[in-house]
Enzyme design. Structure first.
Site, PDB file in Angstrom:
ATOM      1  N   LYS A 117       0.955  -1.270   0.160  1.00  0.00           N
ATOM      2  CA  LYS A 117      -0.068   0.029  -0.017  1.00  0.00           C
ATOM      3  C   LYS A 117       0.748   1.238  -0.022  1.00  0.00           C
ATOM      4  CE  LYS A 117      -4.013  -2.252   2.135  1.00  0.00           C
ATOM      5  NZ  LYS A 117      -4.988  -1.892   3.254  1.00  0.00           N
ATOM      6  N   TYR A 172     -12.256  -2.745  -3.996  1.00  0.00           N
ATOM      7  CA  TYR A 172     -12.849  -2.566  -2.797  1.00  0.00           C
ATOM      8  C   TYR A 172     -14.425  -2.854  -2.886  1.00  0.00           C
ATOM      9  CZ  TYR A 172      -8.220  -2.396  -0.474  1.00  0.00           C
ATOM     10  OH  TYR A 172      -6.920  -2.992   0.108  1.00  0.00           O
ATOM     11  N   PHE A 221     -16.051   2.337   6.875  1.00  0.00           N
ATOM     12  CA  PHE A 221     -14.587   2.812   6.461  1.00  0.00           C
ATOM     13  C   PHE A 221     -14.045   2.880   5.014  1.00  0.00           C
ATOM     14  CE2 PHE A 221     -14.747  -1.771   6.964  1.00  0.00           C
ATOM     15  CZ  PHE A 221     -14.055  -2.191   5.894  1.00  0.00           C
ATOM     16  N   ARG A 228      -1.295 -14.531   4.242  1.00  0.00           N
ATOM     17  CA  ARG A 228      -1.944 -13.709   5.260  1.00  0.00           C
ATOM     18  C   ARG A 228      -1.241 -13.974   6.581  1.00  0.00           C
ATOM     19  NH1 ARG A 228      -6.657 -12.069   4.233  1.00  0.00           N
ATOM     20  NH2 ARG A 228      -7.660 -12.134   6.068  1.00  0.00           N
ATOM     21  N   THR A 283      -5.173  -7.624  10.224  1.00  0.00           N
ATOM     22  CA  THR A 283      -5.560  -6.179   9.665  1.00  0.00           C
ATOM     23  C   THR A 283      -5.056  -4.948  10.249  1.00  0.00           C
ATOM     24  OG1 THR A 283      -7.303  -7.363   8.623  1.00  0.00           O
ATOM     25  CG2 THR A 283      -7.608  -4.990   8.347  1.00  0.00           C
ATOM     26  N   ARG A 343       2.584  -6.190   8.990  1.00  0.00           N
ATOM     27  CA  ARG A 343       2.025  -5.243   9.706  1.00  0.00           C
ATOM     28  C   ARG A 343       2.294  -4.619  10.846  1.00  0.00           C
ATOM     29  NH1 ARG A 343      -3.468  -7.926   7.181  1.00  0.00           N
ATOM     30  NH2 ARG A 343      -3.732  -6.483   5.520  1.00  0.00           N
ATOM     31  N   ASN A 399      -2.231   0.078   6.393  1.00  0.00           N
ATOM     32  CA  ASN A 399      -1.644  -1.097   7.122  1.00  0.00           C
ATOM     33  C   ASN A 399      -0.632  -1.849   6.144  1.00  0.00           C
ATOM     34  OD1 ASN A 399      -3.499  -2.152   5.478  1.00  0.00           O
ATOM     35  ND2 ASN A 399      -4.605  -3.504   6.760  1.00  0.00           N
ATOM     36  N   HIS A 424      -2.048  -5.369   1.539  1.00  0.00           N
ATOM     37  CA  HIS A 424      -3.470  -6.221   1.238  1.00  0.00           C
ATOM     38  C   HIS A 424      -3.040  -7.680   0.746  1.00  0.00           C
ATOM     39  CE1 HIS A 424      -7.405  -7.502  -0.222  1.00  0.00           C
ATOM     40  NE2 HIS A 424      -6.690  -7.995  -1.378  1.00  0.00           N
ATOM     41  N   GLU A 438      -9.329 -10.919  -7.878  1.00  0.00           N
ATOM     42  CA  GLU A 438      -8.264 -10.116  -7.538  1.00  0.00           C
ATOM     43  C   GLU A 438      -7.181 -10.107  -8.365  1.00  0.00           C
ATOM     44  OE1 GLU A 438      -9.560  -9.497  -2.672  1.00  0.00           O
ATOM     45  OE2 GLU A 438      -7.411  -9.816  -3.225  1.00  0.00           O
TER      46      GLU A 438
HETATM   47  P1  CMP Z   1      -7.377  -4.994   3.297  1.00  0.00           P
HETATM   48  O1  CMP Z   1      -7.027  -6.205   3.340  1.00  0.00           O
HETATM   49  O2  CMP Z   1      -6.698  -4.105   2.161  1.00  0.00           O
HETATM   50  O3  CMP Z   1      -9.020  -4.985   2.879  1.00  0.00           O
HETATM   51  C1  CMP Z   1      -9.902  -3.806   3.284  1.00  0.00           C
HETATM   52  C2  CMP Z   1      -9.001  -2.851   4.021  1.00  0.00           C
HETATM   53  O4  CMP Z   1      -9.928  -2.142   4.893  1.00  0.00           O
HETATM   54  C3  CMP Z   1      -8.336  -3.443   5.259  1.00  0.00           C
HETATM   55  O5  CMP Z   1      -7.076  -3.997   4.645  1.00  0.00           O
HETATM   56  C4  CMP Z   1      -8.012  -2.056   6.028  1.00  0.00           C
HETATM   57  O6  CMP Z   1      -6.912  -1.405   5.685  1.00  0.00           O
HETATM   58  C5  CMP Z   1      -9.307  -1.333   5.919  1.00  0.00           C
HETATM   59  N1  CMP Z   1     -10.150  -1.117   7.081  1.00  0.00           N
HETATM   60  C6  CMP Z   1     -10.400  -0.038   7.685  1.00  0.00           C
HETATM   61  N2  CMP Z   1     -11.118  -0.199   8.711  1.00  0.00           N
HETATM   62  C7  CMP Z   1     -11.415  -1.551   8.685  1.00  0.00           C
HETATM   63  C8  CMP Z   1     -12.240  -2.526   9.680  1.00  0.00           C
HETATM   64  N3  CMP Z   1     -13.127  -1.954  10.670  1.00  0.00           N
HETATM   65  N4  CMP Z   1     -12.355  -3.754   9.266  1.00  0.00           N
HETATM   66  C9  CMP Z   1     -11.557  -4.234   8.368  1.00  0.00           C
HETATM   67  N5  CMP Z   1     -10.975  -3.550   7.448  1.00  0.00           N
HETATM   68  C10 CMP Z   1     -10.915  -2.238   7.528  1.00  0.00           C
END
Ligand code: CMP
Length: 140
Positions: A10, A50, A58, A86, A92, A103, A113, A116, A127
């Protein structure tokens, strides 16, 4: 089974200049980079990627962040690639991520974070196809 997964480094991690350090972790875990590109996503591209999160509170902050700078997008291939990636990424929310994960080491917040990764083999296929035609995936 040998799988593919879609990984995005990211804007926060690209800005921190840790692309190579993150790639080294993929390689050390036996994951091969079989496709890659740097890209500054448009808002439409980020929203489309997304789309499953469109109704979440969010969503706007997530899209704003994902278009704030270039990202590195790659396809990783290897045994259990989805789960392996993962595990390398950690939770996350970086505050909840295990020590030694990407992370925990490189991320600042739940939006910024660092990475992804696809959450299932089914979503990985969707994806990967979102960013790479099959002619640009060099399975090896
Ligand atoms: P990612 O794996 O890129 O997929 C969705 C993204 O939404 C996640 O990582 C986070 O960076 C972001 N995000 C922000 N708030 C939340 C939340 N409450 N739960 C999950 N993802 C979140």
């Amino acid at each position: 089974a040998v799988e593919r997964t879609l990984s995005i480094i990211k804007p926060d991690a690209v800005a921190k200049n840790v692309v190579g350090q993150i790639y080294a972790r993929f390689e050390a875990a036996g994951l091969k980079v079989v496709a890659a590109k740097m890209k500054h996503l448009s808002r439409a591209e980020a929203e489309g990627f997304y789309a499953v999160h469109r109704e979440r509170p969010f969503f706007k902050d997530l899209v704003d962040f994902m278009v704030s700078g270039p990202v590195m997008i790659q396809v990783l291939e290897g045994e259990s690639a989805v789960l392996k990636n993962r595990e390398l990424m950690g939770a996350t929310d970086p505050k909840k991520a295990d020590k030694g994960t990407i992370r925990a080491d490189f991320a600042d917040s739940i939006d910024a974070n660092a990475v992804h990764g696809s959450d299932s083999a089914e979503n990985a296929a969707i994806e990967v196809a979102y960013f790479f035609p099959s002619s640009e995936v060099y399975s090896r």
